[in-house]
Design a protein around this motif. Structure first.
Motif, PDB file in Angstrom:
ATOM      1  N   GLN A 130      38.133  19.026  23.413  1.00 51.02           N
ATOM      2  CA  GLN A 130      38.570  20.415  23.423  1.00 51.02           C
ATOM      3  C   GLN A 130      37.544  21.266  24.156  1.00 51.02           C
ATOM      4  O   GLN A 130      36.347  20.997  24.109  1.00 51.02           O
ATOM      5  N   VAL A 131      38.025  22.301  24.855  1.00 50.07           N
ATOM      6  CA  VAL A 131      37.155  23.193  25.605  1.00 50.07           C
ATOM      7  C   VAL A 131      37.178  24.573  24.957  1.00 50.07           C
ATOM      8  O   VAL A 131      38.251  25.114  24.676  1.00 50.07           O
ATOM      9  N   LEU A 132      35.984  25.122  24.703  1.00 51.90           N
ATOM     10  CA  LEU A 132      35.889  26.467  24.129  1.00 51.90           C
ATOM     11  C   LEU A 132      36.076  27.498  25.235  1.00 51.90           C
ATOM     12  O   LEU A 132      35.338  27.506  26.209  1.00 51.90           O
ATOM     13  N   ASP A 133      37.077  28.335  25.090  1.00 56.18           N
ATOM     14  CA  ASP A 133      37.368  29.361  26.096  1.00 56.18           C
ATOM     15  C   ASP A 133      37.521  30.693  25.373  1.00 56.18           C
ATOM     16  O   ASP A 133      38.315  30.804  24.440  1.00 56.18           O
ATOM     17  N   TRP A 134      36.753  31.701  25.768  1.00 60.29           N
ATOM     18  CA  TRP A 134      36.779  32.972  25.047  1.00 60.29           C
ATOM     19  C   TRP A 134      36.474  34.121  25.995  1.00 60.29           C
ATOM     20  O   TRP A 134      36.036  33.931  27.109  1.00 60.29           O
ATOM     21  N   SER A 135      36.738  35.316  25.524  1.00 67.65           N
ATOM     22  CA  SER A 135      36.427  36.525  26.280  1.00 67.65           C
ATOM     23  C   SER A 135      36.206  37.664  25.286  1.00 67.65           C
ATOM     24  O   SER A 135      36.495  37.532  24.097  1.00 67.65           O
ATOM     25  N   ILE A 136      35.723  38.795  25.815  1.00 65.71           N
ATOM     26  CA  ILE A 136      35.394  39.946  24.968  1.00 65.71           C
ATOM     27  C   ILE A 136      36.461  41.021  25.128  1.00 65.71           C
ATOM     28  O   ILE A 136      36.774  41.435  26.251  1.00 65.71           O
ATOM     29  N   GLY A 137      36.999  41.479  23.995  1.00 64.79           N
ATOM     30  CA  GLY A 137      37.945  42.592  24.019  1.00 64.79           C
ATOM     31  C   GLY A 137      39.231  42.278  24.751  1.00 64.79           C
ATOM     32  O   GLY A 137      39.558  41.121  25.036  1.00 64.79           O
ATOM     33  N   ASN A 138      39.962  43.314  25.093  1.00 66.16           N
ATOM     34  CA  ASN A 138      41.227  43.155  25.813  1.00 66.16           C
ATOM     35  C   ASN A 138      41.291  44.079  27.026  1.00 66.16           C
ATOM     36  O   ASN A 138      42.361  44.431  27.490  1.00 66.16           O
ATOM     37  N   GLN A 139      40.118  44.509  27.519  1.00 64.37           N
ATOM     38  CA  GLN A 139      40.057  45.369  28.688  1.00 64.37           C
ATOM     39  C   GLN A 139      39.371  44.637  29.841  1.00 64.37           C
ATOM     40  O   GLN A 139      38.577  43.729  29.627  1.00 64.37           O
ATOM     41  N   THR A 140      39.699  45.060  31.077  1.00 64.31           N
ATOM     42  CA  THR A 140      39.024  44.507  32.248  1.00 64.31           C
ATOM     43  C   THR A 140      37.660  45.168  32.416  1.00 64.31           C
ATOM     44  O   THR A 140      37.362  46.176  31.753  1.00 64.31           O
ATOM     45  N   CYS A 141      36.838  44.621  33.301  1.00 66.63           N
ATOM     46  CA  CYS A 141      35.521  45.208  33.567  1.00 66.63           C
ATOM     47  C   CYS A 141      35.654  46.641  34.058  1.00 66.63           C
ATOM     48  O   CYS A 141      34.866  47.514  33.704  1.00 66.63           O
ATOM     49  N   LYS A 142      36.667  46.890  34.911  1.00 60.36           N
ATOM     50  CA  LYS A 142      36.871  48.229  35.444  1.00 60.36           C
ATOM     51  C   LYS A 142      37.228  49.202  34.329  1.00 60.36           C
ATOM     52  O   LYS A 142      36.764  50.357  34.314  1.00 60.36           O
TER      53      LYS A 142
END
Length: 511
Positions: free
Chosen positions: A10-22
């Motif tokens: 399994q590969v851990l895939d994640w991100s922060i929040g639900n907004q783009t960098c812009k």
């Protein structure tokens, strides 16, 4: 990656929040010396240390400078050679030479300064009045100061033009098929005769291309970016990195670059016969391309894209395929050019989320609306090029009547209504090649479907076109042709026509 009991990896895939960098702007939690990157697999963003830094990008001071001078990693270690000494700087490094030596940017080694002229001058002033000796000393000091200033300025331009980053990436792990030579500023001036106007091959939004003659008498094309556009440096580095992964006879060959000038220069093989656009438009060439020429060019470009998508060491999406970016040599062999907008696709990904870039008339409508880039975007652009080869008309021309302004919609409508004879170039169609041309027209319509999943892959397109050259009996693609899809396409092209052009051409400057 970890193994789970009773299952596969399994590969851990994640991100922060639900907004783009812009959208998140300065409120992102990325620390110093890091950059914010939009997640390519979900909503939100991730942080990454800048080139030349390593550590935890989510801590305020988590990204620390990599000391390339002491680092033993092959990815980050310096490449200063000979008597040059590595000097660490924030984010990169410099190669320094002892007094009496100059840095050779090609090998990052030191070479002794020429002193014969200085010695001769000193001999001349012996026995002269003190005032003359003083004047000589002042002139000599000024000359040396100018010389040192020029050296420092060249070093500054080298770093400003991404030299440190480029050197680091090219010396890192991974395959590289191109030996990228570093040319000097003086060499480029001599090659172009001081960037003489008569040497200009083309100009456009990306800059100027000059014809250059190297000391060995070989002829090259030298691309000079525009002044004051920092985005050009990123595209410059991108083009060198992409072309360093490619070795194909139908891709224009990158010979090297020059980093010592105010704007970076790229040096390519010289392709003698202009662009496909020039030939179809008739603005520079009077010769008419036969159907055999056009079919062979289409096959060569399709095969090249199939190679980039499937056979290159790292898959590449060109992102700006058009007739102005297809060069022709003396034998009318196609050479795909301008990889400044191209993207290297990681092996574990099929698409990327990127800022939309391309040329109106060739731009994939699905990519335009979603920002999701995959190989089917190149398929769409190639379909437009194939339509141009068949019709001899431009992809987008506001001088034509409104119903025929957009070639894709005009071509698709003519195909649907079985009146392709109106749009096919009368110079190429005859009773012997009629079937081949009609089948090529259907292939072009398949390539320009509104939905990417309905388009063929470039491998299929290349095989189908190759089949047209060797066989009279072909499998008809028309059974997959349905009227509703064409109507969708016609309405969509009108939507994107009002947007601005985001492209380059030829050696990235032919328009």
């Amino acid at each position: 990656m970890r193994e789970c009991s009773g299952g596969g990896p399994q590969v851990l895939d994640w991100s922060i929040g639900n907004q783009t960098c812009k959208q998140v702007g300065s409120a992102s939690i990325c620390g110093q010396n890091s950059v914010c990157l939009d997640s390519t697999t979900r909503t939100g963003y991730n942080c990454k240390c800048k080139a030349g830094y390593d550590g935890n990008p989510y801590l305020q001071e988590g990204c620390r400078d990599i000391n390339e001078c002491t680092n033993s990693s092959p990815i980050h270690r310096h490449n200063c050679s000979g008597s040059s000494t590595c000097v660490n700087t924030m984010g990169h490094f410099l190669c320094s030479c002892p007094s009496g030596f100059d840095l050779n940017a090609t090998a990052n080694g030191c070479m002794r300064q020429h002193k014969s002229e200085n010695h001769r001058s000193i001999i001349i002033v012996l026995g002269k009045p003190p005032s003359l000796v003083l004047n000589f000393i002042l002139c000599e000091l000024k000359r040396r100061m100018r010389h040192m200033k020029n050296i420092e300025l060249r070093k500054q331009f080298f770093e400003q033009n991404g030299g440190g980053v480029l050197r680091q990436r090219l010396s890192g792990e991974g395959p590289s098929n191109v030996d990228v030579k570093i040319f000097t500023e003086e060499g480029m001036k001599k090659a172009t005769n001081g960037y003489e106007a008569s040497r200009i091959l083309g100009q456009g939004g990306q800059g100027t291309v000059y014809k250059g003659i190297l000391p060995d008498s070989s002829v090259v094309a030298i691309k000079k970016s525009r002044l004051g556009d920092s985005s050009q440096v990123e595209q410059f580095i991108n083009e060198v990195l992409v072309l360093s992964q490619i070795n194909h006879r139908n891709v224009v060959k990158l010979l090297g670059c020059c980093l010592e000038t105010e704007v970076p220069l790229l040096v390519y093989e010289f392709v003698t016969n202009g662009t496909l656009f020039d030939h179809l438009d008739g603005s520079l060439f009077n010769s008419s391309l036969t159907w055999e020429h056009r079919l062979r060019i289409a096959i060569e470009v399709a095969g090249t894209l199939a190679y980039l998508h499937s056979s290159a060491s790292i898959p590449v999406i060109h992102r700006d395929i058009k007739t102005a970016n297809i060069l022709l040599d003396e034998n009318l062999t196609a050479k795909v050019a301008d990889f400044g907008a191209s993207k290297l696709i990681p092996m574990n990904k099929e698409q990327l989320t990127t800022m939309v870039q391309g040329t109106l008339g060739y731009l994939d409508p699905e990519y335009f609306t979603t920002g999701l880039l995959n190989e089917k975007s190149d398929v769409y652009s190639f379909g437009v090029v194939l339509m141009e080869l068949l019709s001899g008309q431009k992809a987008l021309c506001f001088e034509r009547p409104e119903y025929s302004r957009h070639l894709v919609s005009y071509f698709s409508c003519a195909t649907k209504e079985k009146r392709l004879n109106e749009i096919i170039d009368s110079q190429v169609m005859n009773e012997y090649n009629r079937r081949e041309i009609l089948e090529a027209a259907l292939i072009s319509v398949e390539c320009t479907r509104l939905m990417g999943e309905e388009r063929p892959r470039m491998k299929e397109v290349a095989a189908k076109l190759e089949g047209l050259r060797v066989s009279e009996t072909k499998h008809q693609w028309s059974d997959r042709y349905t009227e509703p899809r064409v109507n969708e396409q016609l309405s969509y092209v009108e939507t994107i026509s009002a947007q601005g052009d985001m492209s380059s051409s030829g050696y990235a400057s032919r328009m």
